[in-house]
Design a protein around this motif. Structure first.
Motif, PDB file in Angstrom:
ATOM      1  N   GLU A   1       0.855  -1.192   0.000  1.00 23.52           N
ATOM      2  CA  GLU A   1       0.000   0.000   0.000  1.00 23.52           C
ATOM      3  C   GLU A   1       0.887   1.238   0.000  1.00 23.52           C
ATOM      4  OE1 GLU A   1      -3.778   1.865   2.491  1.00 23.52           O
ATOM      5  OE2 GLU A   1      -2.521   0.297   3.374  1.00 23.52           O
ATOM      6  N   VAL A   2       0.721   2.077  -1.020  1.00 18.05           N
ATOM      7  CA  VAL A   2       1.576   3.251  -1.209  1.00 18.05           C
ATOM      8  C   VAL A   2       0.692   4.491  -1.240  1.00 18.05           C
ATOM      9  CG1 VAL A   2       3.296   4.379  -2.669  1.00 18.05           C
ATOM     10  CG2 VAL A   2       3.205   1.877  -2.544  1.00 18.05           C
ATOM     11  N   GLY A   3       1.099   5.500  -0.481  1.00 19.61           N
ATOM     12  CA  GLY A   3       0.414   6.789  -0.472  1.00 19.61           C
ATOM     13  C   GLY A   3       1.383   7.904  -0.808  1.00 19.61           C
ATOM     14  N   VAL A   4       1.031   8.733  -1.787  1.00 21.97           N
ATOM     15  CA  VAL A   4       1.900   9.829  -2.213  1.00 21.97           C
ATOM     16  C   VAL A   4       1.122  11.134  -2.201  1.00 21.97           C
ATOM     17  CG1 VAL A   4       3.352   8.344  -3.633  1.00 21.97           C
ATOM     18  CG2 VAL A   4       1.370   9.455  -4.656  1.00 21.97           C
ATOM     19  N   SER A   5       1.872  12.230  -2.126  1.00 25.49           N
ATOM     20  CA  SER A   5       1.302  13.577  -2.200  1.00 25.49           C
ATOM     21  C   SER A   5       2.036  14.331  -3.301  1.00 25.49           C
ATOM     22  CB  SER A   5       1.449  14.303  -0.856  1.00 25.49           C
ATOM     23  OG  SER A   5       1.006  15.639  -0.967  1.00 25.49           O
ATOM     24  N   VAL A   6       1.275  14.789  -4.303  1.00 23.82           N
ATOM     25  CA  VAL A   6       1.849  15.471  -5.462  1.00 23.82           C
ATOM     26  C   VAL A   6       1.594  16.968  -5.314  1.00 23.82           C
ATOM     27  CG1 VAL A   6       1.860  15.657  -7.972  1.00 23.82           C
ATOM     28  CG2 VAL A   6       1.416  13.449  -6.891  1.00 23.82           C
TER      29      VAL A   6
ATOM     30  N   SER B   1      -1.220   6.105 -12.888  1.00 22.60           N
ATOM     31  CA  SER B   1      -0.455   5.361 -13.895  1.00 22.60           C
ATOM     32  C   SER B   1       1.032   5.348 -13.579  1.00 22.60           C
ATOM     33  CB  SER B   1      -0.704   5.979 -15.272  1.00 22.60           C
ATOM     34  OG  SER B   1       0.085   5.350 -16.258  1.00 22.60           O
ATOM     35  N   ALA B   2       1.587   6.531 -13.245  1.00 23.60           N
ATOM     36  CA  ALA B   2       3.020   6.612 -12.962  1.00 23.60           C
ATOM     37  C   ALA B   2       3.394   5.801 -11.728  1.00 23.60           C
ATOM     38  CB  ALA B   2       3.429   8.075 -12.780  1.00 23.60           C
ATOM     39  N   LEU B   3       2.578   5.874 -10.687  1.00 25.31           N
ATOM     40  CA  LEU B   3       2.886   5.159  -9.448  1.00 25.31           C
ATOM     41  C   LEU B   3       2.828   3.654  -9.660  1.00 25.31           C
ATOM     42  CD1 LEU B   3       3.580   5.633  -6.499  1.00 25.31           C
ATOM     43  CD2 LEU B   3       1.150   5.621  -5.975  1.00 25.31           C
ATOM     44  N   ARG B   4       1.835   3.176 -10.392  1.00 23.28           N
ATOM     45  CA  ARG B   4       1.753   1.734 -10.638  1.00 23.28           C
ATOM     46  C   ARG B   4       2.906   1.245 -11.522  1.00 23.28           C
ATOM     47  NH1 ARG B   4      -2.572  -0.828  -8.839  1.00 23.28           N
ATOM     48  NH2 ARG B   4      -4.398   0.387  -8.195  1.00 23.28           N
TER      49      ARG B   4
ATOM     50  N   THR C   1      11.860   0.168   2.547  1.00 23.13           N
ATOM     51  CA  THR C   1      13.019   0.616   3.323  1.00 23.13           C
ATOM     52  C   THR C   1      13.703   1.818   2.676  1.00 23.13           C
ATOM     53  OG1 THR C   1      14.324  -1.108   2.207  1.00 23.13           O
ATOM     54  CG2 THR C   1      13.371  -1.652   4.357  1.00 23.13           C
ATOM     55  N   GLU C   2      14.791   1.563   1.967  1.00 23.35           N
ATOM     56  CA  GLU C   2      15.630   2.670   1.521  1.00 23.35           C
ATOM     57  C   GLU C   2      15.291   3.186   0.133  1.00 23.35           C
ATOM     58  OE1 GLU C   2      17.616  -1.137   0.227  1.00 23.35           O
ATOM     59  OE2 GLU C   2      16.706  -0.369   2.065  1.00 23.35           O
ATOM     60  N   GLY C   3      14.307   2.600  -0.560  1.00 27.54           N
ATOM     61  CA  GLY C   3      14.020   3.017  -1.926  1.00 27.54           C
ATOM     62  C   GLY C   3      12.911   4.035  -2.069  1.00 27.54           C
ATOM     63  N   ARG C   4      12.456   4.641  -0.993  1.00 27.51           N
ATOM     64  CA  ARG C   4      11.326   5.570  -1.070  1.00 27.51           C
ATOM     65  C   ARG C   4      11.707   6.865  -1.772  1.00 27.51           C
ATOM     66  NH1 ARG C   4       8.515   5.662   4.792  1.00 27.51           N
ATOM     67  NH2 ARG C   4       7.169   7.087   3.611  1.00 27.51           N
ATOM     68  N   GLU C   5      12.893   7.372  -1.530  1.00 26.37           N
ATOM     69  CA  GLU C   5      13.315   8.612  -2.188  1.00 26.37           C
ATOM     70  C   GLU C   5      13.467   8.412  -3.691  1.00 26.37           C
ATOM     71  OE1 GLU C   5      16.877  11.963  -1.803  1.00 26.37           O
ATOM     72  OE2 GLU C   5      16.781  10.251  -0.435  1.00 26.37           O
ATOM     73  N   LEU C   6      14.060   7.290  -4.072  1.00 28.47           N
ATOM     74  CA  LEU C   6      14.178   6.989  -5.492  1.00 28.47           C
ATOM     75  C   LEU C   6      12.806   6.811  -6.134  1.00 28.47           C
ATOM     76  CD1 LEU C   6      16.036   6.349  -7.878  1.00 28.47           C
ATOM     77  CD2 LEU C   6      16.071   3.965  -7.129  1.00 28.47           C
ATOM     78  N   LEU C   7      11.877   6.192  -5.408  1.00 25.05           N
ATOM     79  CA  LEU C   7      10.513   6.021  -5.902  1.00 25.05           C
ATOM     80  C   LEU C   7       9.858   7.377  -6.161  1.00 25.05           C
ATOM     81  CD1 LEU C   7       7.945   4.263  -6.376  1.00 25.05           C
ATOM     82  CD2 LEU C   7       7.503   4.480  -3.931  1.00 25.05           C
TER      83      LEU C   7
ATOM     84  N   ILE D   1       4.981  19.935 -12.102  1.00 23.93           N
ATOM     85  CA  ILE D   1       5.088  19.110 -10.895  1.00 23.93           C
ATOM     86  C   ILE D   1       6.323  19.568 -10.125  1.00 23.93           C
ATOM     87  CG2 ILE D   1       5.102  16.772 -10.003  1.00 23.93           C
ATOM     88  CD1 ILE D   1       2.661  17.515 -11.713  1.00 23.93           C
ATOM     89  N   SER D   2       6.114  20.124  -8.950  1.00 25.75           N
ATOM     90  CA  SER D   2       7.236  20.652  -8.161  1.00 25.75           C
ATOM     91  C   SER D   2       7.839  19.603  -7.232  1.00 25.75           C
ATOM     92  CB  SER D   2       6.784  21.861  -7.348  1.00 25.75           C
ATOM     93  OG  SER D   2       5.693  21.524  -6.500  1.00 25.75           O
ATOM     94  N   LYS D   3       7.015  18.724  -6.640  1.00 25.20           N
ATOM     95  CA  LYS D   3       7.554  17.752  -5.695  1.00 25.20           C
ATOM     96  C   LYS D   3       6.557  16.620  -5.510  1.00 25.20           C
ATOM     97  CE  LYS D   3       9.798  17.440  -1.146  1.00 25.20           C
ATOM     98  NZ  LYS D   3      11.047  16.958  -1.731  1.00 25.20           N
ATOM     99  N   VAL D   4       7.106  15.420  -5.287  1.00 24.55           N
ATOM    100  CA  VAL D   4       6.298  14.247  -4.971  1.00 24.55           C
ATOM    101  C   VAL D   4       6.819  13.674  -3.655  1.00 24.55           C
ATOM    102  CG1 VAL D   4       5.620  11.927  -5.663  1.00 24.55           C
ATOM    103  CG2 VAL D   4       5.754  13.739  -7.370  1.00 24.55           C
ATOM    104  N   ASN D   5       5.974  13.593  -2.661  1.00 22.44           N
ATOM    105  CA  ASN D   5       6.344  13.056  -1.352  1.00 22.44           C
ATOM    106  C   ASN D   5       5.676  11.701  -1.154  1.00 22.44           C
ATOM    107  OD1 ASN D   5       7.790  15.406  -0.600  1.00 22.44           O
ATOM    108  ND2 ASN D   5       5.882  16.403  -0.020  1.00 22.44           N
ATOM    109  N   VAL D   6       6.481  10.706  -0.754  1.00 23.60           N
ATOM    110  CA  VAL D   6       5.943   9.388  -0.430  1.00 23.60           C
ATOM    111  C   VAL D   6       5.507   9.430   1.031  1.00 23.60           C
ATOM    112  CG1 VAL D   6       6.415   6.928  -0.304  1.00 23.60           C
ATOM    113  CG2 VAL D   6       7.425   8.284  -2.132  1.00 23.60           C
ATOM    114  N   GLU D   7       4.207   9.490   1.258  1.00 26.07           N
ATOM    115  CA  GLU D   7       3.692   9.640   2.614  1.00 26.07           C
ATOM    116  C   GLU D   7       3.865   8.362   3.434  1.00 26.07           C
ATOM    117  OE1 GLU D   7       2.774  12.408   3.785  1.00 26.07           O
ATOM    118  OE2 GLU D   7       2.719  13.580   1.933  1.00 26.07           O
ATOM    119  N   ASN D   8       3.499   7.223   2.864  1.00 24.70           N
ATOM    120  CA  ASN D   8       3.647   5.964   3.598  1.00 24.70           C
ATOM    121  C   ASN D   8       3.712   4.808   2.606  1.00 24.70           C
ATOM    122  OD1 ASN D   8       0.982   6.242   2.806  1.00 24.70           O
ATOM    123  ND2 ASN D   8       0.258   4.832   4.364  1.00 24.70           N
ATOM    124  N   THR D   9       4.471   3.804   2.993  1.00 27.72           N
ATOM    125  CA  THR D   9       4.554   2.543   2.250  1.00 27.72           C
ATOM    126  C   THR D   9       4.469   1.418   3.275  1.00 27.72           C
ATOM    127  OG1 THR D   9       6.962   2.620   2.350  1.00 27.72           O
ATOM    128  CG2 THR D   9       5.935   3.490   0.360  1.00 27.72           C
ATOM    129  N   GLN D  10       3.464   0.584   3.156  1.00 27.99           N
ATOM    130  CA  GLN D  10       3.284  -0.478   4.125  1.00 27.99           C
ATOM    131  C   GLN D  10       2.584  -1.665   3.463  1.00 27.99           C
ATOM    132  OE1 GLN D  10       0.865   1.231   7.177  1.00 27.99           O
ATOM    133  NE2 GLN D  10      -0.989   1.268   5.943  1.00 27.99           N
TER     134      GLN D  10
END
Length: 414
Positions: free
Chosen positions: A169-174, A201-204, A217-223, A244-253
């Motif tokens: 489960e991935v949550g992002v903020s664009v 589409s991009a996230l999937r 773990t450590e791949g959230r910034e690259l994601l 698009i100025s920034k994409v933040n990965v809010e949570n990955t679980q």
């Protein structure tokens, strides 16, 4: 004569009954004579007969404007029709001028500093106006204001399948802003809805190409970087005018059903990473220290080598000089060498052994014990030094040399 003076009834523009036939056959002839020239129909007597007749005044105004027909013959009066036409034409011009002024005033608008105005002329794009006061013809041009400095946000959260067949489960903020107001308003019907679909589409695509352990773990910034680049490429391709100025990965679980197991896995990976970091830290502390010791040993060996070489070179040079002196005076040189050698051997000896020729008896003189006894019996005296011991030893040796057939041999310290 003024229009409201008696006798000037024919020139009164406000009298609708002017130029009428006032013959004797009219039943209201007496009343007409008694009326004044007041356009409101008030009698000419000295006393006020009350307020004017509103219906009659309204009828007169309608006649003046040329709206009401004449009471006789169904047509306008001959003298009043021209004047009524002039008044009605001027009034229409004034009304049209007022309507035009009102129409022109509604076309003035202001664009704020953080906005841009997109002008559509008859439904087609015309121009983009900058901040300030502007005018466009109403009902011909339509202006839409777009805020180009505001940073907007879109949140997206969904369950996705990774490349190693795991569900995460991935949550992002664009975070985005409007870069091109024209494209934002014209090219796409609903840019926000398009952004939501592009994010999905991009996230999937990115999550489906990554492993679950890397995402958790450590791949959230690259994601986040990859998703941002892909959303921007989609936005440029569709012409949405978004930046698009920034994409933040809010949570990955992991899903809720297997969250505990994945927590254990993540904890084990974190412990592995911690132990690895501790080992690297220990190695970073030990290796430089070992290298420092090795460098010190090399430098000490180099110094020792230099010392030995220098000493050997000095001894060789001394031997050459000594040999030259030996060739000049062999006996003197030989004796001097012997004395120097004996001196270097016996300089720290405090025991004397006396041997007589032709006898097996050997006499031992414990000089150190004798000196200790002498120092103990002497009142107020301090311990004897090495110079006193050497002086006493020399005296004993000189005494023994006087005797013939006695060999003196000194031994080292016990």
């Amino acid at each position: 004569m003024a229009w409201n003076e008696p006798g000037n009834n024919d020139n009164d523009p406000w009298n609708p009954d002017k130029n009428r036939n006032n013959g004797a056959g009219r039943p209201d002839e007496g009343r007409d004579k008694e009326k004044s020239n007041d356009p409101w129909g008030r009698p000419s007597g000295g006393k006020d007969q009350g307020p004017p007749d509103l219906d009659e005044a309204f009828n007169k105004l309608m006649d003046m404007l040329g709206v009401r027909k004449s009471r006789k013959g169904g047509g306008s009066n001959g003298g009043g029709s021209g004047l009524s036409g002039k008044f009605s034409g001027g009034l229409i011009a004034i009304v049209l001028l007022a309507l035009f002024a009102l129409w022109a005033a509604t076309g003035v608008y202001q664009v704020d500093q953080q906005e841009r105005g997109v002008v559509l002329r008859l439904g087609e794009y015309h121009s983009t106006v900058m901040p300030g006061l502007h005018w466009n013809p109403p009902m011909i041009d339509s202006v839409s204001k777009v805020n180009v400095t505001k940073v907007r946000s879109h949140d997206h959260k969904a369950l996705m399948l990774t490349v190693d067949d795991a569900i995460v489960e991935v949550g992002v903020s664009v975070q985005y802003s409007v870069q091109n107001p024209k494209d934002f308003l014209i090219n796409v019907r609903n840019p926000e809805e398009s952004l939501a679909q592009m994010t999905e589409s991009a996230l999937r695509h990115v999550v489906g190409s990554s492993e679950m352990g890397q995402i958790l773990t450590e791949g959230r910034e690259l994601l986040a970087d990859e998703v941002k680049a892909r959303i921007q490429s989609y936005s440029d391709l569709y012409g949405t005018g978004l930046l698009i100025s920034k994409v933040n990965v809010e949570n990955t679980q992991a899903p809720t059903q297997v969250q505990e197991a994945f927590d254990d896995v993540i904890k084990a990976k974190e412990d592995e990473l911690r132990v690895k970091n501790e080992a690297e830290s220990y190695a970073n502390g030990v290796i430089p220290e070992a290298r420092g010791r090795a460098q010190r040993i090399r430098e000490e060996a180099e110094a020792y080598r230099s010392e030995i070489v220098a000493r050997a070179s000095g001894q060789a040079d001394r031997f050459d000089r000594l040999y030259r002196e030996y060739t000049k005076a062999p006996e003197v040189t030989r004796r001097r060498l012997y004395i120097e050698t004996v001196e270097s051997v016996y300089k720290d000896v405090n025991k004397v052994v006396v041997d007589t020729d032709g006898s097996n008896n050997m006499m031992y003189l414990p000089l150190d014990q004798l000196m200790k006894q002498s120092a103990a019996t002497a009142t107020g005296s301090a311990n004897l030094g090495s110079s006193d011991i050497s002086s006493l030893t020399d005296q004993v040796l000189n005494e023994l040399r006087k005797r013939q057939g006695v060999t003196v041999r000194r031994e080292g310290r016990n």
